[in-house]
Design a protein around this motif. Structure first.
Motif, mmCIF file in Angstrom:
data_model
loop_
_atom_site.group_PDB
_atom_site.id
_atom_site.type_symbol
_atom_site.label_atom_id
_atom_site.label_comp_id
_atom_site.label_asym_id
_atom_site.label_seq_id
_atom_site.Cartn_x
_atom_site.Cartn_y
_atom_site.Cartn_z
ATOM 1 N N LEU A 71 -18.578 2.546 3.808
ATOM 2 C CA LEU A 71 -19.423 2.231 4.859
ATOM 3 C C LEU A 71 -19.574 0.784 5.222
ATOM 4 C CD1 LEU A 71 -21.926 5.310 4.649
ATOM 5 C CD2 LEU A 71 -20.022 4.968 6.419
ATOM 6 N N VAL A 72 -19.931 0.038 3.930
ATOM 7 C CA VAL A 72 -19.993 -1.378 4.251
ATOM 8 C C VAL A 72 -18.621 -2.136 4.691
ATOM 9 C CG1 VAL A 72 -20.346 -3.570 2.979
ATOM 10 C CG2 VAL A 72 -21.718 -1.816 2.292
ATOM 11 N N VAL A 73 -17.455 -1.517 4.159
ATOM 12 C CA VAL A 73 -16.338 -2.228 4.674
ATOM 13 C C VAL A 73 -15.998 -1.812 5.979
ATOM 14 C CG1 VAL A 73 -13.745 -1.997 4.081
ATOM 15 C CG2 VAL A 73 -15.236 -2.285 2.309
ATOM 16 N N LEU A 74 -16.471 -0.696 6.359
ATOM 17 C CA LEU A 74 -16.336 -0.257 7.567
ATOM 18 C C LEU A 74 -17.031 -1.153 8.683
ATOM 19 C CD1 LEU A 74 -15.262 1.746 10.134
ATOM 20 C CD2 LEU A 74 -17.285 3.269 9.393
ATOM 21 N N SER A 75 -17.993 -1.388 8.148
ATOM 22 C CA SER A 75 -18.932 -2.348 9.080
ATOM 23 C C SER A 75 -18.444 -3.673 9.220
ATOM 24 C CB SER A 75 -20.499 -2.437 8.273
ATOM 25 O OG SER A 75 -21.284 -1.066 8.330
ATOM 26 N N VAL A 76 -18.077 -4.231 8.046
ATOM 27 C CA VAL A 76 -17.226 -5.392 8.283
ATOM 28 C C VAL A 76 -16.000 -5.380 9.084
ATOM 29 C CG1 VAL A 76 -16.004 -7.191 6.646
ATOM 30 C CG2 VAL A 76 -17.960 -6.204 5.811
ATOM 31 N N LEU A 77 -15.175 -4.392 8.989
ATOM 32 C CA LEU A 77 -14.231 -4.287 9.946
ATOM 33 C C LEU A 77 -14.389 -4.148 11.253
ATOM 34 C CD1 LEU A 77 -11.901 -1.792 7.995
ATOM 35 C CD2 LEU A 77 -11.510 -4.100 7.973
ATOM 36 N N LEU A 78 -15.385 -3.845 11.626
ATOM 37 C CA LEU A 78 -15.945 -3.324 12.946
ATOM 38 C C LEU A 78 -16.316 -4.916 13.608
ATOM 39 C CD1 LEU A 78 -18.254 0.000 13.107
ATOM 40 C CD2 LEU A 78 -16.162 -0.675 14.189
ATOM 41 N N TYR A 79 -17.017 -5.491 12.642
ATOM 42 C CA TYR A 79 -17.364 -6.918 13.067
ATOM 43 C C TYR A 79 -16.204 -7.923 13.339
ATOM 44 C CZ TYR A 79 -20.168 -11.280 13.412
ATOM 45 O OH TYR A 79 -20.578 -12.506 13.998
ATOM 46 N N GLY A 89 -21.255 -2.297 23.114
ATOM 47 C CA GLY A 89 -20.693 -1.110 22.635
ATOM 48 C C GLY A 89 -20.045 -1.227 21.095
ATOM 49 N N TRP A 90 -19.554 -2.554 21.005
ATOM 50 C CA TRP A 90 -19.334 -2.652 19.601
ATOM 51 C C TRP A 90 -20.650 -2.859 18.719
ATOM 52 C CZ3 TRP A 90 -14.735 -2.279 17.431
ATOM 53 C CH2 TRP A 90 -13.539 -2.080 18.246
ATOM 54 N N ALA A 91 -21.705 -3.573 19.349
ATOM 55 C CA ALA A 91 -22.771 -3.580 18.592
ATOM 56 C C ALA A 91 -23.278 -2.090 18.158
ATOM 57 C CB ALA A 91 -23.800 -4.264 19.497
ATOM 58 N N PHE A 92 -23.180 -1.215 18.930
ATOM 59 C CA PHE A 92 -23.775 0.194 18.583
ATOM 60 C C PHE A 92 -23.038 0.743 17.574
ATOM 61 C CE2 PHE A 92 -23.899 4.731 19.629
ATOM 62 C CZ PHE A 92 -25.326 4.903 19.433
ATOM 63 N N LEU A 93 -21.679 0.498 17.811
ATOM 64 C CA LEU A 93 -20.861 1.153 16.768
ATOM 65 C C LEU A 93 -21.184 0.411 15.274
ATOM 66 C CD1 LEU A 93 -17.346 1.421 18.527
ATOM 67 C CD2 LEU A 93 -18.980 3.173 17.684
ATOM 68 N N LEU A 94 -21.326 -0.704 15.162
ATOM 69 C CA LEU A 94 -21.785 -1.507 14.161
ATOM 70 C C LEU A 94 -23.212 -1.089 13.521
ATOM 71 C CD1 LEU A 94 -21.569 -3.944 12.008
ATOM 72 C CD2 LEU A 94 -22.392 -5.363 13.767
ATOM 73 N N GLY A 95 -24.093 -0.953 14.528
ATOM 74 C CA GLY A 95 -25.364 -0.234 14.246
ATOM 75 C C GLY A 95 -25.280 1.128 13.514
ATOM 76 N N LEU A 96 -24.520 1.861 13.839
ATOM 77 C CA LEU A 96 -24.045 3.472 13.539
ATOM 78 C C LEU A 96 -23.401 3.155 11.912
ATOM 79 C CD1 LEU A 96 -22.712 5.428 16.068
ATOM 80 C CD2 LEU A 96 -24.589 5.957 15.201
ATOM 81 N N ALA A 97 -22.493 2.223 11.846
ATOM 82 C CA ALA A 97 -21.886 2.260 10.405
ATOM 83 C C ALA A 97 -23.004 1.516 9.355
ATOM 84 C CB ALA A 97 -20.671 1.276 10.393
ATOM 85 N N SER A 98 -23.762 0.782 9.837
ATOM 86 C CA SER A 98 -24.433 -0.263 9.046
ATOM 87 C C SER A 98 -25.815 0.789 8.830
ATOM 88 C CB SER A 98 -25.044 -1.466 9.414
ATOM 89 O OG SER A 98 -25.598 -1.407 10.766
#
Length: 319
Positions: A71-79, A89-98
């Motif tokens: 999940l940490v790596v997913l958050s980094v990839l999203l950012y 929208g990207w901020a919300f996805l980043l919020g979900l992953a983190s």
């Protein structure tokens, strides 16, 4: 979550965690390759993660570390790969992953707010920059707040404790363990039983980590409390002690930091079959430990450099 999804099968959990570990290695390889354009460095990062002995030990155990790492790596990839089209929208996805990261492993409670700051910095451009930045921070924090409240309510209904986690007290006991003898008599049962398990752990392993978890069953049997109630009492007792001994607590934190840099191996090498594998594994670990210490130091310095650059140019850094 994984245990429930796998129907309680340890073998299924192991397979899923192994696949997650492989996915993390591939993701890190791709990230470094795309961002740095260096195939050798990308391959090296992937290989180091795939062959790191402690990572393999975590994947083979029913623990939260592997899912949390993914999940940490997913958050980094999203950012990293949302630039330059990063928006709410990207901020919300980043919020979900983190948020999922923090709720998977409460030790990462800071991760979502940290991502929110980065999201706000990246959105601080164009018209009304402060408003856009504030909106980015709020949207990133929103999943954490909502999911945290829902999980807390679920815990309240099942255990009577309104909190995202009901076992935090076990970890806090590691901090108050050196001076737990000074706990007042109102905590006598918890204190006395914990001291026995602490001393046993200290004799067997050289440290008292996880002594709180070891003592839970006996404390619950002696008091008639649930596991959540035992954790609550441990938390209260620990905070009482830590407030009375702030200097000793600071010393314990400093020692924990040193222990982190020592990076102990998580394998029981004396139980390996065939026995000659023990020497091979220990030799490999000595090399990996040196790489790990250098890698951790480099990572911390890199994080500081990226954070400074990101805040300086409004979040438009390539990372």
């Amino acid at each position: 979550f994984l245990i429930a999804a796998c129907g309680g099968s340890p073998l299924c959990v192991w397979w899923v965690q192994s696949l997650l570990g492989l996915l993390v290695s591939l993701s890190l390889t791709w990230l470094v390759w795309v961002r740095c354009g260096n195939a050798g460095a990308a391959l090296g990062v992937g290989i180091v993660h795939s062959l790191y002995l402690n990572q393999l030990a975590m994947e083979a155990a029913i623990l939260s570390e592997t899912l949390c790492s993914a999940l940490v790596v997913l958050s980094v990839l999203l950012y990293a790969f949302s630039r330059p089209r990063f928006g709410l929208g990207w901020a919300f996805l980043l919020g979900l992953a983190s948020a999922a990261t923090a709720l998977t492993r409460p030790l990462f409670f800071f991760f979502n707010p940290l991502c929110a700051l980065f999201a706000g910095a990246r959105l601080k451009d164009g018209r009304q920059p402060l408003l856009r930045a504030a909106a980015g921070v709020f949207i990133t924090l929103l999943p954490y707040l909502v999911l945290g409240l829902l999980l807390s309510e679920l815990n309240r209904r099942t255990t009577g404790v309104f909190a995202p986690t009901t076992i935090g007290g076990f970890a806090i006991m590691n901090q108050s363990a050196p001076f737990v003898e000074e706990a007042p008599d109102e905590y006598a049962t918890v204190r006395d039983i914990f001291i026995r398990y602490r001393d046993r752990r200290l004799l067997e392993t050289g440290n008292w980590n996880c002594a709180g978890s070891d003592a839970v069953a006996e404390i619950a049997e002696a008091t008639g409390w649930s596991q959540a109630r035992v954790a609550q009492e441990m938390t209260r007792m620990s905070f009482h002690l830590l407030l009375r001994h702030p200097v000793a607590y600071a010393e314990k934190v400093a020692k924990s930091w040193v222990f982190f840099w020592r990076i102990p191996i998580y394998w029981h090498t004396d139980k390996l079959v065939p026995e000659r594998a023990t020497g091979l594994l220990n030799g490999a670990w000595r090399i990996q430990k040196m790489i790990g210490v250098v890698g951790c130091a480099f990572f911390l310095l890199l994080c500081v450099a990226i954070a400074r650059r990101c805040m300086k140019d409004g979040g438009h850094t390539g990372w």
